[in-house]
Design an enzyme around this catalytic site. Structure first.
Site: not given
Ligand code: NAD
Length: 303
Positions: A180, A248
């Site tokens: 990811k 993030k």
């Protein structure tokens, strides 16, 4: 999975975190016939899901009790760690033999810590971050990258198949998160590339709608051009995937890169642009608001 009552029963599902991604994913499971018990710290999305046929839980532990599978979709590592291992957390409710699946994008080391703690209670853990955005979640068409034990993956595969069109077991614990983060590096650089092309085209008098269409049909075509560029052109900054969440993810990618000693000059530069956006109050806007950074860089003012 599910009780043996003559014909196979769908797995019972607990769901924690009904945000932009979690609510449509949980709704797809309810519609597919899975019994879902759900919790969020906010009441509103729980009420919405209950109206669709789910049962409300008063805590993460209660959402997990007696469930075959517990799905978690939360913003960042601290929320996952506290929702799973904290007081009244998933680990207090989950029974031995259950599988906890984390659909969030969080750090690799936290992932391994949570997996180890659950494993002591006989609960399996899969890191299963998703790509495809709110649209992918709504359509059950996400790409899901799953790390963890193959046996647990096989058991939850039918549940994940409701959420995603591409569900891939990519390796052991933490490897889903690694995949990811690689995905997010591509996304960040790609949206930056679209912003730069649009800034150049706009300054030269191009019609951005035509530019988008022309580029989409050629080698520059991308998910960003298809999905976020129309909102850039319309000046629609609504989220979607927020600036704050991509910051993030870039932080997680750059931390992983630092640990591995791998320079990522493109991701580092993209992060600088995202920080500029945050400094201008864009945290809660969608990623397409990155184009507003180029408005400011180019002195563009008419929206
Ligand atoms: P979100 O902020 O919309 O949703 C998070 C939900 O978790 C909220 O409803 C919040 O109330 C709830 N929550 C927070 N702490 C909680 C706790 N302790 N217990 C129970 N509920 C709690 O975030 P999102 O956009 O749905 O993203 C979720 C995850 O999926 C993130 O890790 C994100 O990076 C990832 N992701 C998001 C997108 C996207 O397009 N939004 C795409 C791919 C991946």
């Amino acid at each position: 999975m599910g009780e043996a009552t003559g014909r196979p029963q769908p797995a019972t599902v607990g769901f924690v975190g009904l945000g932009v991604m979690g609510l449509p994913m949980a709704r797809n499971l309810v519609r597919a016939g899975y019994p879902v018990r759900a919790f969020d710290v906010r009441d509103e999305p729980v009420r919405e899901l209950v109206a669709d046929g789910a049962v409300a839980a008063g805590s993460c532990a209660r959402a997990a009790e007696d469930r075959d599978v517990v799905l978690v979709s939360l913003p960042d590592s601290p929320q996952v760690e506290s929702a799973v291992l904290g007081p009244d957390g998933v680990s207090e409710g989950a029974r031995a033999g259950a599988v906890v699946v984390d659909l969030s994008t969080i750090g690799v080391s936290v992932t391994r810590r949570v997996a180890a703690a659950l494993s002591e209670r006989g609960v399996a853990y899969l890191d299963a971050p998703v790509s495809g955005g709110r649209r992918g979640a709504l359509r059950g068409a996400l790409s899901i990258m799953v790390g963890g034990p193959a046996e647990a993956f096989d058991r939850v595969r039918p549940v994940l198949g409701v959420l995603g069109a591409t569900v891939t077991h990519v390796g052991g614990c933490g490897m889903g998160q690694v995949f990811k983060l690689c995905n997010q590096v591509v996304c960040a650089l790609n949206i930056q590339a679209v912003c730069e092309a649009f800034a150049l085209g706009r300054a030269a008098g191009a019609d951005l709608t035509l530019l988008r269409e022309a580029l989409s049909g050629g080698a520059a075509g991308s998910w960003m051009l298809d999905n976020l560029a129309p909102q850039m052109i319309d000046g629609d900054a609504s989220a979607g995937f927020t600036i704050q969440l991509q910051l993030k993810d870039l932080r997680l990618a750059l931390e992983a890169a630092f640990e591995a000693g791998v320079p990522l000059p493109g991701a580092a530069q993209a992060m600088a642009l995202y920080l500029e956006a945050r400094a201008h109050g864009e945290d809660a806007n969608g990623n397409q608001a990155l184009f507003r950074v180029y408005d400011r860089l180019t002195g563009h003012t008419d929206g």
